[in-house]
Write a protein that holds these residues in place. Sequence first.
Motif, PDB file in Angstrom:
ATOM      1  N   GLY A  90      35.034 -34.762  39.150  1.00  0.00           N
ATOM      2  CA  GLY A  90      34.478 -34.132  40.343  1.00  0.00           C
ATOM      3  C   GLY A  90      34.326 -32.631  40.245  1.00  0.00           C
ATOM      4  O   GLY A  90      33.638 -32.025  41.069  1.00  0.00           O
ATOM      5  N   VAL A  91      34.948 -31.998  39.257  1.00  0.00           N
ATOM      6  CA  VAL A  91      34.779 -30.560  39.070  1.00  0.00           C
ATOM      7  C   VAL A  91      33.489 -30.336  38.293  1.00  0.00           C
ATOM      8  O   VAL A  91      33.284 -30.915  37.225  1.00  0.00           O
ATOM      9  CB  VAL A  91      35.978 -29.938  38.318  1.00  0.00           C
ATOM     10  N   THR A  92      32.603 -29.502  38.849  1.00  0.00           N
ATOM     11  CA  THR A  92      31.307 -29.261  38.220  1.00  0.00           C
ATOM     12  C   THR A  92      31.204 -27.899  37.556  1.00  0.00           C
ATOM     13  O   THR A  92      30.366 -27.696  36.687  1.00  0.00           O
ATOM     14  CB  THR A  92      30.173 -29.410  39.251  1.00  0.00           C
ATOM     15  N   ASP A  93      32.063 -26.940  37.954  1.00  0.00           N
ATOM     16  CA  ASP A  93      32.035 -25.624  37.329  1.00  0.00           C
ATOM     17  C   ASP A  93      33.390 -24.958  37.490  1.00  0.00           C
ATOM     18  O   ASP A  93      34.057 -25.136  38.512  1.00  0.00           O
ATOM     19  CB  ASP A  93      30.949 -24.755  37.962  1.00  0.00           C
ATOM     20  N   ALA A  94      33.785 -24.206  36.470  1.00  0.00           N
ATOM     21  CA  ALA A  94      35.039 -23.450  36.516  1.00  0.00           C
ATOM     22  C   ALA A  94      34.839 -22.154  35.752  1.00  0.00           C
ATOM     23  O   ALA A  94      34.305 -22.158  34.645  1.00  0.00           O
ATOM     24  CB  ALA A  94      36.177 -24.260  35.897  1.00  0.00           C
ATOM     25  N   ASP A  95      35.256 -21.040  36.354  1.00  0.00           N
ATOM     26  CA  ASP A  95      35.121 -19.738  35.729  1.00  0.00           C
ATOM     27  C   ASP A  95      36.419 -18.970  35.904  1.00  0.00           C
ATOM     28  O   ASP A  95      36.743 -18.524  37.003  1.00  0.00           O
ATOM     29  CB  ASP A  95      33.949 -18.973  36.357  1.00  0.00           C
TER      30      ASP A  95
END
Length: 73
Positions: free
Chosen positions: A28-33
């Motif tokens: 469910g995580v689509t982006d991480a920065d």
Amino acid sequence: MNYTIKTEGLHCGHCDAAVESALLNVAGVTDADADHEVNVVEVTCEDSVTPEQLAAAIEGAGDSFKVVEIKVA
């Protein structure tokens, strides 16, 4: 859903990459920065992802990584 996560223990680009990789492995995580210079991680995910799942992923990515605060962005 977007979260801003204040962390401790991120010291370099390798730390950022480890945290980003761990978060992207959460369903469910689509982006991480991750940004070690300010110890903040920005996460975009589906509404079904809980803050507890995000914290577990970050803290599981390295022995010194700690979650201080999770806010809805």
